[in-house]
Design a protein around this motif. Structure first.
Motif, mmCIF file in Angstrom:
data_model
loop_
_atom_site.group_PDB
_atom_site.id
_atom_site.type_symbol
_atom_site.label_atom_id
_atom_site.label_comp_id
_atom_site.label_asym_id
_atom_site.label_seq_id
_atom_site.Cartn_x
_atom_site.Cartn_y
_atom_site.Cartn_z
ATOM 1 N N ARG A 90 16.331 -67.006 25.045
ATOM 2 C CA ARG A 90 15.072 -66.799 24.892
ATOM 3 C C ARG A 90 14.500 -66.089 23.724
ATOM 4 N N ILE A 91 15.405 -65.094 23.299
ATOM 5 C CA ILE A 91 15.137 -64.423 21.999
ATOM 6 C C ILE A 91 15.169 -65.422 21.131
ATOM 7 N N GLY A 92 16.170 -66.318 20.983
ATOM 8 C CA GLY A 92 16.362 -67.238 19.711
ATOM 9 C C GLY A 92 15.162 -68.246 19.662
ATOM 10 N N ARG A 93 14.552 -68.622 20.799
ATOM 11 C CA ARG A 93 13.490 -69.486 21.017
ATOM 12 C C ARG A 93 12.296 -68.832 20.532
ATOM 13 N N GLU A 94 11.964 -67.712 21.226
ATOM 14 C CA GLU A 94 10.621 -67.297 21.123
ATOM 15 C C GLU A 94 10.424 -66.693 19.743
ATOM 16 N N GLN A 95 11.705 -65.944 19.030
ATOM 17 C CA GLN A 95 11.482 -65.371 17.638
ATOM 18 C C GLN A 95 11.931 -66.299 16.743
ATOM 19 N N ASP A 96 12.279 -67.499 17.129
ATOM 20 C CA ASP A 96 12.612 -68.552 16.006
ATOM 21 C C ASP A 96 13.819 -67.952 15.150
ATOM 22 N N LEU A 97 14.775 -67.625 15.821
ATOM 23 C CA LEU A 97 16.239 -66.998 15.203
ATOM 24 C C LEU A 97 17.216 -67.961 15.356
ATOM 25 N N ARG A 98 18.112 -68.022 14.343
ATOM 26 C CA ARG A 98 19.335 -69.016 14.520
ATOM 27 C C ARG A 98 20.166 -67.959 15.199
ATOM 28 N N ILE A 99 20.889 -68.548 16.234
ATOM 29 C CA ILE A 99 21.859 -67.924 16.873
ATOM 30 C C ILE A 99 23.240 -69.011 16.749
ATOM 31 N N VAL A 100 24.380 -68.279 16.246
ATOM 32 C CA VAL A 100 25.594 -68.801 16.411
ATOM 33 C C VAL A 100 26.622 -68.017 17.145
ATOM 34 N N ALA A 101 27.987 -68.633 17.277
ATOM 35 C CA ALA A 101 28.473 -67.829 18.233
ATOM 36 C C ALA A 101 30.011 -67.813 17.921
ATOM 37 N N ILE A 102 30.959 -67.066 18.231
ATOM 38 C CA ILE A 102 32.232 -66.674 18.165
ATOM 39 C C ILE A 102 32.804 -66.945 19.794
ATOM 40 N N ASN A 103 33.514 -67.898 20.212
ATOM 41 C CA ASN A 103 33.925 -67.955 21.409
ATOM 42 C C ASN A 103 35.424 -67.436 21.530
ATOM 43 N N TYR A 104 35.332 -66.380 22.021
ATOM 44 C CA TYR A 104 36.518 -65.251 21.902
ATOM 45 C C TYR A 104 37.615 -65.513 22.903
ATOM 46 N N LYS A 105 38.693 -65.972 22.591
ATOM 47 C CA LYS A 105 39.970 -65.869 23.458
ATOM 48 C C LYS A 105 39.727 -66.919 24.786
ATOM 49 N N ASP A 106 39.064 -67.849 24.716
ATOM 50 C CA ASP A 106 38.643 -68.914 25.731
ATOM 51 C C ASP A 106 39.312 -70.184 25.850
ATOM 52 N N GLN A 107 39.580 -70.775 26.866
ATOM 53 C CA GLN A 107 39.726 -72.218 27.164
ATOM 54 C C GLN A 107 38.650 -72.965 26.840
ATOM 55 N N PRO A 108 39.206 -73.790 25.954
ATOM 56 C CA PRO A 108 38.218 -74.951 25.351
ATOM 57 C C PRO A 108 37.337 -75.402 26.413
ATOM 58 N N ALA A 109 38.211 -76.172 27.628
ATOM 59 C CA ALA A 109 37.554 -76.733 28.934
ATOM 60 C C ALA A 109 36.622 -75.755 29.684
ATOM 61 N N ALA A 110 37.006 -74.620 29.560
ATOM 62 C CA ALA A 110 35.998 -73.712 30.362
ATOM 63 C C ALA A 110 34.925 -73.392 29.679
ATOM 64 N N ALA A 111 35.007 -73.152 28.232
ATOM 65 C CA ALA A 111 34.022 -72.926 27.411
ATOM 66 C C ALA A 111 32.997 -74.177 27.325
ATOM 67 N N ALA A 112 33.535 -75.210 27.267
ATOM 68 C CA ALA A 112 32.616 -76.375 27.369
ATOM 69 C C ALA A 112 31.902 -76.522 28.695
ATOM 70 N N ASP A 113 32.713 -76.238 29.725
ATOM 71 C CA ASP A 113 31.597 -76.297 31.229
ATOM 72 C C ASP A 113 30.487 -75.148 31.079
ATOM 73 N N TRP A 114 30.948 -74.033 30.527
ATOM 74 C CA TRP A 114 30.257 -72.849 30.591
ATOM 75 C C TRP A 114 28.484 -73.251 29.782
ATOM 76 N N LEU A 115 29.097 -73.749 28.570
ATOM 77 C CA LEU A 115 27.772 -74.216 27.886
ATOM 78 C C LEU A 115 27.155 -75.194 28.475
ATOM 79 N N GLU A 116 27.712 -76.264 29.150
ATOM 80 C CA GLU A 116 27.057 -77.269 29.919
ATOM 81 C C GLU A 116 26.043 -76.747 31.146
#
Lengths: 181, 151
Positions: A90-116
């Motif tokens: 919401r902060i990103g959307r309402e304040q028009d901010l660019r958000i990027v991420a570092i996915n820390y020590k995660d299983q790629p499949a689990a991270a993909a599901d999480w984002l989904e």
């Protein structure tokens, strides 16, 4: 003379107590680690995208000349990350901010599901499988969110989830960063 | 006898370390240096523990990084500098001597010194008071008592 003998220890005791009070009040957390990166350029790193996610990876060059950017360090195995996710989105959307991420020590499949499941507010996501990039950033645990200036300078490090009082403190730092731009 | 055995067991038990077998370097000299360094580095998760005895994931990563850097030929100081650049002086259990830490290093001694000073002043004040408070009559009586005692 006699009065001085009593006044000196008393004044010292008051001083020590005042210091203790200052140290423990104002939401100051004695266990929080001051970041060594503040006012420094973002560390050198280059991360591949998460396997199975369309969002491109993240590297140092992506944080220069792109306006004020939030760098969120998250993992699908981290509970508080889930709690702060809708707020950051919401902060990103309402304040028009660019958000990027570092996915820390995660299983790629689990991270993909999480984002989904929770949605993907990130413009770029780097997959830090080994945790080495996290160490370059001085990360002590997830979640952590950094505010990076247009010039690629780290303005603020926010350890812990951006929820509740944390959200208020984070917003304060964010407003200060915006004013400085 | 059983109690003695228990005490001996406790005394002979190796100190608690979290270094896992796969982390240990082949070179015993480098490994020894790595152990020395990691005993001086604070774990950033469980903050009162050195990374040498911490089971936290980040602590393990830092132990591995320390060993990598030593193998690459870094001096101990270079390894400390690498860690401080990322986590600040906070990771050092032994804070460096510099203007921002003068108060930390000197504070206890200053307070101790002030305490001694206060004690000395208090004692002096007391003895001064005692001699001053004897009137001539009292002094005479004291002399008389002393003489009597001596004879």
């Amino acid at each position: 003379m006699n009065r001085l003998v009593f006044a000196v220890p008393f004044a010292l005791a008051v001083l020590v107590l005042a210091f203790g009070y200052w140290g423990l009040s104002n939401g100051r957390d004695p266990s929080s680690i001051p970041s060594a990166l503040i006012s420094q350029p973002v560390p050198d790193f280059a991360l591949e995208p998460i396997e199975g996610v369309d969002t491109p990876g993240l590297s140092t060059a992506d944080l220069k000349g792109q306006g004020l950017t939030l760098v969120n360090v998250f993992a699908s195995w981290c509970g508080p990350c889930r709690a702060e996710h809708p707020i950051l989105t919401r902060i990103g959307r309402e304040q028009d901010l660019r958000i990027v991420a570092i996915n820390y020590k995660d299983q790629p499949a689990a991270a993909a599901d999480w984002l989904e499941e929770l949605g993907n507010p990130y413009a770029l996501i780097g997959s830090d499988l080994s945790g080495r990039t996290g160490i370059e950033w001085g990360v002590t645990g997830v979640p952590e969110t950094f505010i990076v200036s247009n010039d690629g300078i780290v303005l603020h490090r926010f350890p812990g989830p951006v929820v509740g009082d944390g959200q208020r403190r984070f917003q304060k730092a964010l407003d200060a960063a915006k004013a400085a731009q | 006898m059983r109690r003695l055995a228990l005490i001996l067991c406790l005394l002979l038990a190796t100190p608690l370390v979290a270094v896992e077998p796969d982390e240990v370097l082949d070179d015993p000299v480098l490994e020894e240096r790595a152990r020395e360094i990691s005993a001086e580095v604070r774990c950033v998760v469980c903050q009162n523990e050195p990374i040498d005895s911490s089971n936290a994931g980040v602590a393990r990563d830092l132990r591995l990084i320390i060993r990598e850097r030593l193998v690459a030929g870094d001096t101990n100081q270079e390894v400390f500098d690498y860690l401080v650049a990322r986590y600040g002086d906070f990771v050092l259990f032994n804070p460096p001597w510099r203007p921002s830490t003068y108060a930390l290093w000197l504070g206890p001694f200053i307070i101790l010194g002030l305490g001694f000073l206060a004690v000395i002043m208090a004692l002096r004040g007391k003895s001064g008071q005692l001699t001053a408070s004897l009137t001539p009559e009292e002094q005479a009586r004291l002399e008389a008592l002393r003489e009597k005692d001596g004879s």
